[in-house]
Design an enzyme around this catalytic site. Structure first.
Site, PDB file in Angstrom:
ATOM      1  N   ASN A  88       0.810  -1.144   0.006  1.00  0.00           N
ATOM      2  CA  ASN A  88      -0.059   0.047   0.091  1.00  0.00           C
ATOM      3  C   ASN A  88       0.920   1.243   0.006  1.00  0.00           C
ATOM      4  OD1 ASN A  88      -2.296   1.873   0.750  1.00  0.00           O
ATOM      5  ND2 ASN A  88      -1.057   2.005   2.621  1.00  0.00           N
ATOM      6  N   TYR A 156       4.461   9.646 -10.926  1.00  0.00           N
ATOM      7  CA  TYR A 156       3.491   8.892 -10.325  1.00  0.00           C
ATOM      8  C   TYR A 156       2.793   8.098 -11.378  1.00  0.00           C
ATOM      9  CZ  TYR A 156      -0.594   7.796  -7.068  1.00  0.00           C
ATOM     10  OH  TYR A 156      -1.494   7.398  -6.369  1.00  0.00           O
ATOM     11  N   LYS A 160       2.808   3.911 -11.200  1.00  0.00           N
ATOM     12  CA  LYS A 160       1.675   3.033 -11.155  1.00  0.00           C
ATOM     13  C   LYS A 160       1.222   2.298 -12.414  1.00  0.00           C
ATOM     14  CE  LYS A 160       0.708   3.963  -6.910  1.00  0.00           C
ATOM     15  NZ  LYS A 160       0.774   3.147  -5.712  1.00  0.00           N
ATOM     16  N   VAL A 189      -9.306   9.110  -2.509  1.00  0.00           N
ATOM     17  CA  VAL A 189      -9.699   8.912  -0.951  1.00  0.00           C
ATOM     18  C   VAL A 189      -9.345  10.088  -0.339  1.00  0.00           C
ATOM     19  CG1 VAL A 189      -9.495   7.222   0.767  1.00  0.00           C
ATOM     20  CG2 VAL A 189      -9.352   6.453  -1.394  1.00  0.00           C
TER      21      VAL A 189
END
Length: 251
Positions: A88, A156, A160, A189
């Protein structure tokens, strides 16, 4: 007997902190990795009857990540019915246009944390559980950014995307009888990472206003809610059939 053994990275904040609390149950051996330990989590796990080991490690340092992976491999119980690895931990930094990506240290740290540490931890996890008569699952927390380009997020998005492809390779290597692996996007989130995103320079991150609007309009998901949905996803019988997935597909 330990019914489930869980290894979770990035457990001190955001989704990771919420996941640690969802997963801390009786019969669970939980091993967390983060830059700092969490006394409140230790107390919570004890109250829930879960066995918790917290490892303080900077996973952007691959030497530290490798050492942590070795320690985890040595500490995993041999009698669990299920073994879970949840990668995570991650970072959105550095945020900059491609013609301004000049901070070699920040680029290296992101590559190490978002991709390199995942590979090291997964390798030791798989080797340590190889041949055990148990259900083995690896969940890599990915992002829609790995599947859709976003100006200013060259690092980023690239890391990913790399995580997604690594997951696809791993699935092929493991085959039908090996560990089941998934790269899961958790949606947008309300975490510290989102706060860092909203603090970005608009010149470096043209999509800034969209993320500010999501926060202002209350459209960010709560970490506890997302963590509960991820925990349910981990329990699905069909986990791993779709190796590149999004938790929003299960609303």
């Amino acid at each position: 007997m330990t019914s489930t053994s869980v290894v979770l990275t990035g457990a001190s904040r955001g989704i990771g902190a919420a996941l640690a609390r969802v997963l801390a149950k009786p019969g669970v051996r939980l091993i967390t990795l983060a830059r700092r330990t969490d006394p409140e989590l230790q107390a919570y796990a004890a109250a829930q009857g879960a066995a918790l080991t917290q490892i303080d490690a900077d996973l952007s340092d691959l030497a530290a990540a490798g050492a942590a992976a070795e320690r985890i491999a040595a500490e995993l119980p041999r009698d669990a019915g299920r073994y879970l690895l949840i990668n995570n931990a991650g970072t959105v930094h550095p945020v900059a246009r491609g013609d301004q990506l000049e901070d070699a240290g920040a680029i290296t740290a992101a590559l190490n944390l978002n991709v390199g540490a995942v590979m090291l931890l997964t390798a030791r996890f798989l080797a340590a559980t190889q041949g055990l008569p148990a259900d083995r699952r690896v969940l890599n927390i990915s992002s829609g950014a790995g599947r859709n380009p976003n100006p200013g997020w060259g690092v980023y998005c690239a890391t990913k995307a790399a995580l997604d492809m690594y997951t696809r390779v791993l699935k092929q290597e493991q085959g039908a009888g090996g560990a089941r692996v998934v790269a899961l996007a958790p949606g947008v989130v309300d975490t510290d990472m989102q706060g860092a995103i909203r603090a970005s320079d608009p010149a470096a991150f043209p999509a800034l206003s969209r993320f500010q609007d999501l926060h202002a309009s209350g459209k960010l998901s709560a970490p506890a809610n997302v963590a509960a949905r991820i925990a349910a996803y981990l329990d699905r019988d069909d986990f791993g059939q779709t190796e590149i997935d999004d938790i929003r597909n299960y609303d």
